[in-house]
Design a protein around this motif. Structure first.
Motif, PDB file in Angstrom:
ATOM      1  N   LEU A 146       0.355  -1.334   0.044  1.00  0.00           N
ATOM      2  CA  LEU A 146      -0.096   0.121   0.257  1.00  0.00           C
ATOM      3  C   LEU A 146       1.100   1.216   0.222  1.00  0.00           C
ATOM      4  CD1 LEU A 146      -2.979  -1.504   2.593  1.00  0.00           C
ATOM      5  CD2 LEU A 146      -3.212  -0.373   0.487  1.00  0.00           C
ATOM      6  N   VAL A 147       1.692   1.206   0.827  1.00  0.00           N
ATOM      7  CA  VAL A 147       2.757   2.354   0.731  1.00  0.00           C
ATOM      8  C   VAL A 147       3.511   2.442  -0.131  1.00  0.00           C
ATOM      9  CG1 VAL A 147       4.751   2.964   1.987  1.00  0.00           C
ATOM     10  CG2 VAL A 147       3.405   2.067   3.455  1.00  0.00           C
ATOM     11  N   ASP A 148       4.236   1.793  -0.914  1.00  0.00           N
ATOM     12  CA  ASP A 148       4.739   1.102  -2.148  1.00  0.00           C
ATOM     13  C   ASP A 148       3.830   2.159  -3.081  1.00  0.00           C
ATOM     14  OD1 ASP A 148       6.550   0.971  -1.200  1.00  0.00           O
ATOM     15  OD2 ASP A 148       6.488  -1.175  -1.654  1.00  0.00           O
ATOM     16  N   THR A 149       2.219   1.821  -3.166  1.00  0.00           N
ATOM     17  CA  THR A 149       1.077   2.104  -3.840  1.00  0.00           C
ATOM     18  C   THR A 149       1.107   3.877  -4.343  1.00  0.00           C
ATOM     19  OG1 THR A 149       0.656  -0.125  -4.373  1.00  0.00           O
ATOM     20  CG2 THR A 149      -1.172   1.455  -5.007  1.00  0.00           C
ATOM     21  N   ARG A 429      11.343   2.240 -10.262  1.00  0.00           N
ATOM     22  CA  ARG A 429      11.010   3.082  -9.218  1.00  0.00           C
ATOM     23  C   ARG A 429      12.535   3.577  -8.762  1.00  0.00           C
ATOM     24  NH1 ARG A 429       5.600   4.131  -6.620  1.00  0.00           N
ATOM     25  NH2 ARG A 429       6.285   1.867  -6.285  1.00  0.00           N
ATOM     26  N   ARG A 430      13.292   2.818  -8.464  1.00  0.00           N
ATOM     27  CA  ARG A 430      14.519   3.097  -7.450  1.00  0.00           C
ATOM     28  C   ARG A 430      15.571   3.351  -7.915  1.00  0.00           C
ATOM     29  NH1 ARG A 430      13.621  -0.964  -4.793  1.00  0.00           N
ATOM     30  NH2 ARG A 430      15.058  -2.613  -5.541  1.00  0.00           N
ATOM     31  N   VAL A 452       4.592   7.859 -10.963  1.00  0.00           N
ATOM     32  CA  VAL A 452       5.022   6.693  -9.902  1.00  0.00           C
ATOM     33  C   VAL A 452       4.283   6.605  -8.916  1.00  0.00           C
ATOM     34  CG1 VAL A 452       7.303   7.788 -11.622  1.00  0.00           C
ATOM     35  CG2 VAL A 452       6.026   9.051  -9.717  1.00  0.00           C
ATOM     36  N   ARG A 453       3.304   6.701  -9.161  1.00  0.00           N
ATOM     37  CA  ARG A 453       2.568   6.390  -8.169  1.00  0.00           C
ATOM     38  C   ARG A 453       0.675   6.441  -8.616  1.00  0.00           C
ATOM     39  NH1 ARG A 453      -0.940  10.518  -5.464  1.00  0.00           N
ATOM     40  NH2 ARG A 453      -0.836   9.055  -3.717  1.00  0.00           N
ATOM     41  N   LEU A 454      -0.226   5.489  -7.608  1.00  0.00           N
ATOM     42  CA  LEU A 454      -1.909   6.037  -8.282  1.00  0.00           C
ATOM     43  C   LEU A 454      -2.002   6.950  -7.215  1.00  0.00           C
ATOM     44  CD1 LEU A 454      -3.141   2.414  -8.517  1.00  0.00           C
ATOM     45  CD2 LEU A 454      -2.179   3.678  -9.939  1.00  0.00           C
ATOM     46  N   LYS A 483       5.991  11.198  -6.240  1.00  0.00           N
ATOM     47  CA  LYS A 483       7.227  10.506  -5.587  1.00  0.00           C
ATOM     48  C   LYS A 483       7.128   9.887  -4.389  1.00  0.00           C
ATOM     49  CE  LYS A 483      10.817  11.345  -9.129  1.00  0.00           C
ATOM     50  NZ  LYS A 483      12.906  11.356  -9.100  1.00  0.00           N
ATOM     51  N   ILE A 484       7.002   8.674  -4.441  1.00  0.00           N
ATOM     52  CA  ILE A 484       6.740   8.018  -3.314  1.00  0.00           C
ATOM     53  C   ILE A 484       8.396   8.200  -2.391  1.00  0.00           C
ATOM     54  CG2 ILE A 484       6.797   5.587  -1.872  1.00  0.00           C
ATOM     55  CD1 ILE A 484       4.676   6.036  -3.714  1.00  0.00           C
TER      56      ILE A 484
END
Length: 489
Positions: A146-149, A429-430, A452-454, A483-484
């Motif tokens: 969830l965080v990565d999304t 992304r990383r 890079v995210r939803l 960006k995350i």
């Protein structure tokens, strides 16, 4: 969020009561009453997680399209990053928070309230600790997803339905740090000498479909997940990342495909692989191979093409990203996606091998970077049935580049994660490789870039507006291009 969480408990309990310890009976009789057991809740949660991670449904998981592995044939909204029309973020939110997470939460509650029988008194403390740790390890996996999304998300209050229906969002970086501590604690509680969720009379009827109750396998999975968390924050908090990776590797991560965390699908509906559901059972021809990946693999004569793609056209040909692409003249997806029982991947050794390669390149942990890279690539080639001779030739033609290790690992991880779109998106992304370009037809919200995210679910803007607004401001705007926190470059 308020409306979602008002019906979470009813939904999760309702669907879970339909579940039972044997996976092939999950949908036996929706009108019958079953006793809700933690095993049943675990089975249901694992299936929901596997379905989400492995489905190609444009209503839920579009990462194969985002990573330009696949291309749509007729309706190309999602290839152009229109994730709003089908309420995709809403569906992802429900898949993870409701259908998966809340069943694990309910299972924990039942275990904590359980009073052991006289014959169980001596073994119950260890069994209870193992079961709670196994459940929590899966929650850690879901929260990381969830965080990565999304970035900042509801965390500590997300499971407190009774006390709040408007959970606040918490900082993504803080959640990651807590997940690392939480996972370390879970691993310290696992005791392979005791029981988990296994069925001693019939392992195939265990509520734990991933590992059939094998606590030692859960230790390996937990350490591998700890490594994944460490690599995730490598550019954000290098010291914590390095110490965590060192600990995880030292305690034992996956070392072969025998450690893979897989969901074993069955041959009949509704329990076959969601790939088969969308590519065959739907009676639709909605997808072909994506041009970006096909061209890259053609250029290197990649021997995995025969497994990734069908040979309906020669040479292999991919549909242009973002553009309607003929099913007749472009390569179809390979046989694995047209097979009912293809296992659903949660995490496998190929993924872990690339984390090990990255840990070696970043910090010198383990074997030399070139060897770790070769092992990761070889592991992927082996996973897809490539012969030793062809694997040796491929590696010779695609050696490790120490001066640009992010390119070497990033591009090879991209190819290797063909059937793990979310994982591939994280590598992309990383490491900032491969270099992908958004189609010129992409929605304006993408600002000409690959997302890079939803964005947060639209429902959040109306049902939990205050906390939504605070979260959007905290991350720098609720946009596809924000960006995350760990995506630094």
């Amino acid at each position: 969020m308020k409306k979602i969480f008002k019906y979470i408990s009813l939904l999760s309990i309702g669907v879970s009561i339909l579940a039972c310890n044997n996976f092939d009976e999950l949908n036996t009789d929706p009108n019958s009453a079953y006793t809700t057991k933690p095993d049943a809740l675990l089975s249901y949660a694992q299936k929901q997680l596997a379905d989400y991670l492995n489905t190609p449904s444009v209503n839920e998981n579009n990462f194969r399209l985002t990573m330009q592995y696949w291309q749509e044939v007729t309706y190309v909204d999602e290839s152009n990053y229109d994730f709003v029309t089908r309420n995709i973020s809403n569906n992802v939110w429900l898949d993870l928070y409701v259908d998966t997470m809340q069943n694990l939460v309910k299972a924990k509650s039942i275990i904590n309230e359980y009073v052991p029988t006289a014959t169980e008194q001596s073994t119950w403390p260890v069994t209870k600790a193992n079961q709670l740790a196994i459940l929590d390890i899966q929650q850690v996996f879901i929260y990381q997803t969830l965080v990565d999304t999304y970035g900042d998300i509801p965390y500590n209050e997300s499971n407190s339905i009774e006390s709040t229906s408007l959970p606040k969002y918490e900082k993504a970086a803080d959640i990651y740090t807590d997940l690392i501590s939480r996972l370390k604690n879970d691993l310290s509680k696992l005791d392979p000498s005791g029981s988990g969720f296994e069925n001693p009379n019939d392992p195939d009827r265990s509520g734990d479909i991933f590992y059939k109750g094998n606590v030692a396998k859960w230790q390996t999975f937990g350490n591998s997940l700890l490594l994944k968390l460490a690599i995730g924050i490598a550019d954000h908090n290098p010291s914590l990342a390095q110490s965590t990776a060192t600990l995880a590797i030292g305690n034992g991560v996956m070392t072969s495909s025998a450690d893979d965390c897989l969901f074993r699908y069955l041959s009949s509906s509704p329990n076959f692989n969601p790939l088969y559901e969308n590519l065959v059972a739907s009676n639709r021809n909605d997808f072909v191979a994506g041009k970006t990946l096909v061209d890259y693999m053609n250029a290197s004569s990649d021997p995995r093409r025969a497994a990734y793609f069908d040979e309906n056209v020669t040479p292999y040909k991919g549909g242009t990203i973002g553009t309607p692409s003929s099913f007749a003249v472009n390569s179809h997806i390979g046989d694995f996606a047209y097979t009912q029982t293809t296992p659903g991947v949660i995490m496998n050794y190929t993924e872990v091998a690339f984390y090990l390669a990255e840990a070696s390149a970043r910090w010198g942990i383990g074997v030399a970077p070139a060897l770790a890279y070769a092992n990761a690539v070889n592991t992927s080639l082996s996973e897809w049935g490539v012969s030793t001779t062809d694997a040796t030739a491929y590696l010779a033609a695609n050696p490790y580049n120490a001066t640009n290790w992010k390119k070497s690992i990033g591009e090879q991880a991209w190819v290797a994660m063909f059937n793990q779109g979310m994982v591939s998106w994280n590598f992309y992304r990383r490491l900032d490789f491969p270099v992908l370009s958004a189609p010129s037809t992409a929605v304006s919200q993408a600002e000409g870039k690959v997302p890079v995210r939803l964005q947060y679910p639209v429902r959040e803007t109306t049902t939990n507006p205050t906390n939504y607004a605070a979260a959007a401001a905290s991350i720098g705007g609720d946009k596809l291009t924000t960006k995350i926190f760990w995506d630094k470059f």
